[in-house]
Scaffold this motif. Structure first.
Motif, PDB file in Angstrom:
ATOM      1  N   ASP A  46       0.892  -1.347  -0.160  1.00 19.59           N
ATOM      2  CA  ASP A  46       0.083  -0.022  -0.042  1.00 19.59           C
ATOM      3  C   ASP A  46       0.786   1.227   0.006  1.00 19.59           C
ATOM      4  O   ASP A  46       0.087   2.291   0.358  1.00 19.59           O
ATOM      5  CB  ASP A  46      -0.845   0.099   1.274  1.00 19.59           C
ATOM      6  N   GLN A  47       2.206   1.052  -0.246  1.00 20.56           N
ATOM      7  CA  GLN A  47       2.884   2.213  -0.414  1.00 20.56           C
ATOM      8  C   GLN A  47       3.606   2.321  -1.646  1.00 20.56           C
ATOM      9  O   GLN A  47       4.066   1.373  -1.978  1.00 20.56           O
ATOM     10  CB  GLN A  47       4.132   2.395   0.852  1.00 20.56           C
ATOM     11  N   TYR A  48       3.882   3.657  -2.173  1.00 16.36           N
ATOM     12  CA  TYR A  48       4.302   3.819  -3.469  1.00 16.36           C
ATOM     13  C   TYR A  48       5.303   5.164  -3.226  1.00 16.36           C
ATOM     14  O   TYR A  48       5.357   5.831  -2.337  1.00 16.36           O
ATOM     15  CB  TYR A  48       3.411   4.244  -4.656  1.00 16.36           C
ATOM     16  N   ARG A  49       6.411   5.096  -4.275  1.00 17.78           N
ATOM     17  CA  ARG A  49       7.424   6.181  -4.324  1.00 17.78           C
ATOM     18  C   ARG A  49       7.628   6.599  -5.744  1.00 17.78           C
ATOM     19  O   ARG A  49       7.653   5.857  -6.767  1.00 17.78           O
ATOM     20  CB  ARG A  49       8.624   5.613  -3.682  1.00 17.78           C
ATOM     21  N   ILE A  50       7.481   7.932  -6.029  1.00 18.96           N
ATOM     22  CA  ILE A  50       7.871   8.642  -7.341  1.00 18.96           C
ATOM     23  C   ILE A  50       9.257   9.331  -7.121  1.00 18.96           C
ATOM     24  O   ILE A  50       9.230  10.153  -6.183  1.00 18.96           O
ATOM     25  CB  ILE A  50       6.799   9.480  -7.812  1.00 18.96           C
ATOM     26  N   SER A  51      10.006   8.875  -7.889  1.00 20.68           N
ATOM     27  CA  SER A  51      11.373   9.459  -7.641  1.00 20.68           C
ATOM     28  C   SER A  51      11.821  10.285  -9.088  1.00 20.68           C
ATOM     29  O   SER A  51      11.372   9.590 -10.240  1.00 20.68           O
ATOM     30  CB  SER A  51      12.326   8.513  -7.674  1.00 20.68           C
ATOM     31  N   MET A  52      12.120  11.514  -9.123  1.00 21.40           N
ATOM     32  CA  MET A  52      12.304  12.384 -10.309  1.00 21.40           C
ATOM     33  C   MET A  52      13.629  13.042 -10.257  1.00 21.40           C
ATOM     34  O   MET A  52      13.955  13.429  -9.369  1.00 21.40           O
ATOM     35  CB  MET A  52      11.270  13.315 -10.190  1.00 21.40           C
ATOM     36  N   ALA A  53      14.204  12.712 -11.309  1.00 20.65           N
ATOM     37  CA  ALA A  53      15.813  13.334 -11.158  1.00 20.65           C
ATOM     38  C   ALA A  53      15.527  14.815 -11.696  1.00 20.65           C
ATOM     39  O   ALA A  53      15.381  15.064 -12.858  1.00 20.65           O
ATOM     40  CB  ALA A  53      16.481  12.673 -12.420  1.00 20.65           C
ATOM     41  N   VAL A  54      15.837  15.716 -10.786  1.00 24.48           N
ATOM     42  CA  VAL A  54      15.622  17.250 -10.944  1.00 24.48           C
ATOM     43  C   VAL A  54      16.813  18.047 -10.605  1.00 24.48           C
ATOM     44  O   VAL A  54      16.917  18.942  -9.811  1.00 24.48           O
ATOM     45  CB  VAL A  54      14.569  17.385 -10.059  1.00 24.48           C
ATOM     46  N   ALA A  55      17.883  17.668 -11.150  1.00 22.48           N
ATOM     47  CA  ALA A  55      18.977  18.182 -10.835  1.00 22.48           C
ATOM     48  C   ALA A  55      19.120  19.360 -11.382  1.00 22.48           C
ATOM     49  O   ALA A  55      18.892  19.932 -12.448  1.00 22.48           O
ATOM     50  CB  ALA A  55      20.463  17.223 -11.748  1.00 22.48           C
ATOM     51  N   GLY A  56      19.797  20.370 -10.631  1.00 23.92           N
ATOM     52  CA  GLY A  56      19.911  21.905 -11.042  1.00 23.92           C
ATOM     53  C   GLY A  56      18.648  22.672 -10.331  1.00 23.92           C
ATOM     54  O   GLY A  56      18.762  23.983 -10.500  1.00 23.92           O
ATOM     55  N   THR A  66      -1.814  18.378  -4.966  1.00 24.67           N
ATOM     56  CA  THR A  66      -2.761  17.448  -5.330  1.00 24.67           C
ATOM     57  C   THR A  66      -4.010  18.122  -5.327  1.00 24.67           C
ATOM     58  O   THR A  66      -4.484  19.245  -4.558  1.00 24.67           O
ATOM     59  CB  THR A  66      -2.809  16.251  -4.270  1.00 24.67           C
ATOM     60  N   GLU A  67      -4.973  17.740  -6.388  1.00 18.32           N
ATOM     61  CA  GLU A  67      -6.232  18.102  -6.387  1.00 18.32           C
ATOM     62  C   GLU A  67      -7.032  17.209  -6.959  1.00 18.32           C
ATOM     63  O   GLU A  67      -6.934  16.306  -8.196  1.00 18.32           O
ATOM     64  CB  GLU A  67      -6.329  19.451  -7.579  1.00 18.32           C
ATOM     65  N   ARG A  68      -8.187  16.675  -6.099  1.00 21.02           N
ATOM     66  CA  ARG A  68      -8.854  15.594  -6.329  1.00 21.02           C
ATOM     67  C   ARG A  68      -7.942  14.440  -6.571  1.00 21.02           C
ATOM     68  O   ARG A  68      -7.217  14.030  -5.388  1.00 21.02           O
ATOM     69  CB  ARG A  68      -9.920  15.553  -7.716  1.00 21.02           C
ATOM     70  N   ASP A  69      -8.035  13.631  -7.749  1.00 16.42           N
ATOM     71  CA  ASP A  69      -7.133  12.616  -7.839  1.00 16.42           C
ATOM     72  C   ASP A  69      -5.926  12.734  -8.918  1.00 16.42           C
ATOM     73  O   ASP A  69      -5.514  11.939  -9.478  1.00 16.42           O
ATOM     74  CB  ASP A  69      -8.000  11.357  -8.599  1.00 16.42           C
ATOM     75  N   VAL A  70      -5.416  13.763  -8.840  1.00 19.67           N
ATOM     76  CA  VAL A  70      -4.288  14.149  -9.552  1.00 19.67           C
ATOM     77  C   VAL A  70      -3.150  15.078  -8.932  1.00 19.67           C
ATOM     78  O   VAL A  70      -3.289  15.961  -8.069  1.00 19.67           O
ATOM     79  CB  VAL A  70      -4.780  15.263 -10.820  1.00 19.67           C
ATOM     80  N   LEU A  71      -1.927  14.316  -9.084  1.00 15.61           N
ATOM     81  CA  LEU A  71      -0.674  14.901  -8.333  1.00 15.61           C
ATOM     82  C   LEU A  71      -0.016  15.714  -9.443  1.00 15.61           C
ATOM     83  O   LEU A  71       0.256  14.969 -10.668  1.00 15.61           O
ATOM     84  CB  LEU A  71       0.090  13.773  -7.741  1.00 15.61           C
ATOM     85  N   LYS A  72       0.184  16.890  -9.214  1.00 19.35           N
ATOM     86  CA  LYS A  72       0.940  17.771 -10.126  1.00 19.35           C
ATOM     87  C   LYS A  72       2.287  18.037  -9.623  1.00 19.35           C
ATOM     88  O   LYS A  72       2.225  18.465  -8.382  1.00 19.35           O
ATOM     89  CB  LYS A  72       0.117  18.971 -10.585  1.00 19.35           C
ATOM     90  N   PHE A  96       9.378  22.128 -16.302  1.00 24.22           N
ATOM     91  CA  PHE A  96       8.447  21.151 -16.296  1.00 24.22           C
ATOM     92  C   PHE A  96       7.313  20.783 -15.736  1.00 24.22           C
ATOM     93  O   PHE A  96       7.066  21.726 -14.910  1.00 24.22           O
ATOM     94  CB  PHE A  96       9.285  19.618 -16.243  1.00 24.22           C
ATOM     95  N   GLU A  97       6.472  20.262 -16.203  1.00 27.05           N
ATOM     96  CA  GLU A  97       5.098  19.987 -15.332  1.00 27.05           C
ATOM     97  C   GLU A  97       4.588  18.283 -15.802  1.00 27.05           C
ATOM     98  O   GLU A  97       4.584  17.980 -16.822  1.00 27.05           O
ATOM     99  CB  GLU A  97       4.083  20.855 -15.936  1.00 27.05           C
ATOM    100  N   HIS A  98       4.480  17.811 -14.658  1.00 30.92           N
ATOM    101  CA  HIS A  98       4.100  16.297 -14.759  1.00 30.92           C
ATOM    102  C   HIS A  98       2.803  16.176 -14.025  1.00 30.92           C
ATOM    103  O   HIS A  98       2.606  16.581 -12.775  1.00 30.92           O
ATOM    104  CB  HIS A  98       5.161  15.146 -13.991  1.00 30.92           C
ATOM    105  N   ASN A  99       1.806  15.374 -14.431  1.00 29.60           N
ATOM    106  CA  ASN A  99       0.602  15.140 -14.098  1.00 29.60           C
ATOM    107  C   ASN A  99       0.431  13.735 -13.691  1.00 29.60           C
ATOM    108  O   ASN A  99       0.656  13.000 -14.608  1.00 29.60           O
ATOM    109  CB  ASN A  99      -0.760  15.860 -14.709  1.00 29.60           C
ATOM    110  N   PHE A 100       0.300  13.048 -12.507  1.00 28.88           N
ATOM    111  CA  PHE A 100       0.037  11.579 -12.375  1.00 28.88           C
ATOM    112  C   PHE A 100      -1.320  11.334 -11.844  1.00 28.88           C
ATOM    113  O   PHE A 100      -1.852  12.176 -10.695  1.00 28.88           O
ATOM    114  CB  PHE A 100       1.124  11.319 -11.245  1.00 28.88           C
ATOM    115  N   ARG A 101      -1.984  10.603 -12.356  1.00 29.39           N
ATOM    116  CA  ARG A 101      -3.530  10.362 -11.827  1.00 29.39           C
ATOM    117  C   ARG A 101      -3.369   9.479 -10.854  1.00 29.39           C
ATOM    118  O   ARG A 101      -2.540   8.289 -10.784  1.00 29.39           O
ATOM    119  CB  ARG A 101      -4.239   9.901 -13.131  1.00 29.39           C
ATOM    120  N   LEU A 102      -3.964   9.641  -9.426  1.00 32.51           N
ATOM    121  CA  LEU A 102      -3.739   8.802  -8.591  1.00 32.51           C
ATOM    122  C   LEU A 102      -5.316   7.868  -8.414  1.00 32.51           C
ATOM    123  O   LEU A 102      -6.271   8.476  -8.819  1.00 32.51           O
ATOM    124  CB  LEU A 102      -3.662   9.763  -7.189  1.00 32.51           C
TER     125      LEU A 102
END
Length: 154
Positions: A46-56, A66-72, A96-102
């Motif tokens: 029941d646990q997840y991890r999103i890892s993003m390479a954001v060097a700089g 987060t808004e409703r079921d979207v992680l931005k 950049f902009e990433h949207n993840f549907r939860l």
């Protein structure tokens, strides 16, 4: 692009109008952005991890909401006061902009930025009312007895 007919699925599914909307949205979706690169990891059941390479990027240049079921996740790089002269520029620092549907009941529980790697911790918290229950047949009244996992343990 091909259009698929999902009407046969509706014969045995009730209340899945939202799922049909997601399928239609996925067919129309544009190409998924590839910058910055990211991983989605299943840590436990029941646990997840999103890892993003954001060097700089600095903490102040990254927004997570987060808004409703979207992680931005949005990164807006501050413009440098002085422009250097580069012989080779291989480190991308563009916005950049990433949207993840939860999924339902998935919540963001924390985020951290270490050594250019942004980690966002997620957890699924299923309410007690949504957990599976056994129902008595021909009982005095229709009521739930106990969670399924408790019955199996007994």
């Amino acid at each position: 692009m091909r259009n698929f007919d999902f009407s046969p699925l509706y014969r045995s599914a009730i209340g899945f109008d939202r799922l049909a909307h997601l399928f239609n949205e996925a067919q129309r979706a544009e190409a998924t952005p590839s910058y910055p690169p990211y991983n989605i990891e299943l840590v436990t059941e029941d646990q997840y991890r999103i890892s993003m390479a954001v060097a700089g990027f600095d903490r102040s240049e990254i927004e997570i909401e987060t808004e409703r079921d979207v992680l931005k996740v949005v990164g807006r790089k501050a413009k440098p006061e002085t422009q250097g002269t580069y012989l080779h520029r291989g480190i991308a620092t563009r916005d950049f902009e990433h949207n993840f549907r939860l999924a339902d009941h998935v919540k963001v529980i924390g985020a951290r930025l270490d050594n250019g790697l942004l980690s966002i911790e997620l957890q699924r918290e299923i309410p007690e009312a949504h957990k599976p229950r056994r129902i008595l047949i021909d009982g005095e009244a229709l009521r739930s007895v106990a969670p399924v996992d408790q019955l199996q343990a007994a």
